[in-house]
Design an enzyme around this catalytic site. Structure first.
Site, PDB file in Angstrom:
ATOM      1  CG  HIS A   1      83.755  -1.518 -58.185  1.00 12.70           C
ATOM      2  ND1 HIS A   1      83.216  -1.091 -56.588  1.00 12.70           N
ATOM      3  CD2 HIS A   1      84.102  -2.596 -58.184  1.00 12.70           C
ATOM      4  CE1 HIS A   1      83.775  -2.656 -56.808  1.00 12.70           C
ATOM      5  NE2 HIS A   1      84.031  -3.239 -57.415  1.00 12.70           N
TER       6      HIS A   1
ATOM      7  CB  CYS B   1      80.800   7.436 -79.891  1.00 10.28           C
ATOM      8  SG  CYS B   1      82.767   6.599 -80.108  1.00 10.28           S
TER       9      CYS B   1
END
Ligand code: APR
Length: 237
Positions: free
Chosen positions: A111, A138
């Site tokens: 997950h 980013c």
């Protein structure tokens, strides 16, 4: 001496409960305080990214609190991996970093992980400990506004499913620890293995899928997991 079986261990939030991290579906759990639809779906992130970042920033920061540390159950699984002569894979649904900090290496986070971030523009992922927000650049493509927690939200495909399926196909022992058996595909692993592998559940309370397991040992993870690992190693090594 019989060859030792391959082992797949599945963990859920219950194994981290005694390290001070809330589970999801217990009365004091995460989903008793906030709705999945508001913070844990791609739609929630599109609708209100600041709210979703706030939810995960708080949970990421909690991992750095001194009181939040691997417990005896995490340590026992790392010891089992080091001592086990056969194949071993630890599949966790958890997004905390307690298995790594306990020394587990043959580990996949199906997950995702609170301590990783992903850019929706270039898809690069990075280790990440700081808060994220809608202005975060980013580090790979240097574009703003695309960074998200590297967490698998409801409706998204879990990670590492090929590696998990290969390990399940060859395992002889499946141990499920601290999970309520509510969320698929993890909740379906035990049914996949019926008749092919020995399956055991170590959990505080019987899970949704308890009847599907060959064996069950109920109690707090810090008690039942170390005792189970000690018996397993005594039997096979
Ligand atoms: N020791 C062992 N088990 C425990 C303990 C403990 N100290 N405390 C709680 N448990 C058990 C509960 O009885 C319950 O069966 O852990 C389980 C936790 O279940 P959930 O809260 O549903 O957590 P989990 O099964 O990991 O959820 C699966 O759902 O919300 C999503 O992505 C999220 O990975 C999560 C997934």
């Amino acid at each position: 001496m019989l060859e030792s079986p391959g082992i797949v261990v599945l963990t859920g939030a219950g194994i981290s409960r005694e390290s001070g991290l809330a589970t999801f579906r217990d009365p004091d759990g995460v989903w008793a305080r906030v709705r999945i639809e508001d913070v844990a779906t791609p739609e929630a992130f599109a609708r209100d990214p600041a709210r979703v970042h706030g939810f995960y920033n708080a949970r990421r920061a909690q991992l750095d609190e001194p009181a939040v540390a691997p417990n005896a159950a995490h340590m026992a699984l790392a010891a089992l991996e080091r001592s086990w002569p056969g194949a071993f894979l630890l599949v966790t649904q958890n997004v905390d970093d307690l298995h790594e900090r306990a020394g587990s290496r043959r580990l996949v986070h199906m997950h995702g992980e609170l301590k990783r971030a992903r850019c929706t523009r270039c898809e690069a992922t990075q280790a990440w400990s700081a808060p994220l927000d809608t202005r975060t650049l980013c580090p790979s493509c240097v574009m703003p506004g695309g960074m998200r927690p590297d967490i698998v939200w409801f409706g998204e495909m879990p990670y590492h499913m090929d590696r998990i399926s290969a390990a399940l196909a060859r395992c002889g022992l499946f141990v499920s620890i601290g999970t309520s058996g509510n969320v698929y595909p993890a909740a379906g692993f035990v049914a996949e293995l019926r008749g092919r592998a020995e399956t055991v559940e170590l959990n505080l309370l019987p899970s949704e899928g308890a009847a599907l397991f060959d064996d069950a040992i109920h109690g707090p993870a810090t008690e039942v997991v170390p005792a189970y690992v000690a018996r397993l190693l005594a039997r096979w090594t």
